[in-house]
Design an enzyme around this catalytic site. Structure first.
Site, PDB file in Angstrom:
ATOM      1  N   HIS A  65     -15.955  34.614 -11.935  1.00  0.00           N
ATOM      2  CA  HIS A  65     -15.795  35.075 -13.308  1.00  0.00           C
ATOM      3  C   HIS A  65     -15.514  33.916 -14.265  1.00  0.00           C
ATOM      4  CE1 HIS A  65     -14.790  39.524 -12.175  1.00  0.00           C
ATOM      5  NE2 HIS A  65     -15.942  39.110 -11.688  1.00  0.00           N
ATOM      6  N   GLU A  67     -13.325  33.504 -16.602  1.00  0.00           N
ATOM      7  CA  GLU A  67     -11.928  33.115 -16.757  1.00  0.00           C
ATOM      8  C   GLU A  67     -11.493  32.177 -15.642  1.00  0.00           C
ATOM      9  OE1 GLU A  67     -12.120  37.635 -17.700  1.00  0.00           O
ATOM     10  OE2 GLU A  67     -13.221  36.173 -16.494  1.00  0.00           O
ATOM     11  N   CYS A  91     -10.622  41.156 -15.545  1.00  0.00           N
ATOM     12  CA  CYS A  91     -10.351  42.040 -14.409  1.00  0.00           C
ATOM     13  C   CYS A  91      -8.954  41.732 -13.864  1.00  0.00           C
ATOM     14  CB  CYS A  91     -11.411  41.849 -13.322  1.00  0.00           C
ATOM     15  SG  CYS A  91     -11.285  40.278 -12.433  1.00  0.00           S
ATOM     16  N   CYS A  94      -8.674  38.161 -12.195  1.00  0.00           N
ATOM     17  CA  CYS A  94      -8.603  37.082 -13.192  1.00  0.00           C
ATOM     18  C   CYS A  94      -7.262  37.117 -13.928  1.00  0.00           C
ATOM     19  CB  CYS A  94      -9.767  37.171 -14.183  1.00  0.00           C
ATOM     20  SG  CYS A  94     -11.345  36.678 -13.453  1.00  0.00           S
TER      21      CYS A  94
END
Length: 110
Positions: A65, A67, A91, A94
């Protein structure tokens, strides 16, 4: 947020392109990231589908992801007190990495 939006355009994901930008207390960029395959994995050889015969035929077990990529790409010794700009709400995985890294504020666009 503009840098996060620009970073999202680097993603090869056909469905969801996500970008992230971390800035320090002086509002200087210390990291950027986008959702993509791990370093060393060829984007054109990896699955980008949302559904498949097995979970290994989808992107979900592989994609990093935005992040997390931004946190790992940081050019700063510490992200303590920083702000994360991200194009999609983080999410739970993260969110844990964001908290553990010391980032204190998240700004998301959707």
């Amino acid at each position: 947020m503009g840098i996060a939006l620009l970073s999202a355009e680097r993603s090869k994901d056909n469905n969801t392109q996500v970008g992230a930008c971390i800035v320090n207390q002086e509002h200087k960029i210390v990291a950027v990231g986008y959702n993509g395959m791990p370093t060393g994995c060829r984007d054109d050889e990896m699955p980008w589908e949302r559904e498949g015969e097995t979970s290994l035929d989808t992107k979900y077990p592989f994609v990093c992801h935005a992040e997390l990529n931004a946190i790992l790409n940081s050019n700063s010794a510490s992200l303590s007190g920083c702000t994360l700009y991200v194009t999609l709400f983080p999410c739970n995985e993260c969110a844990k990495a964001i908290i553990q890294s010391g980032i204190k504020k998240i700004v998301y666009s959707s």
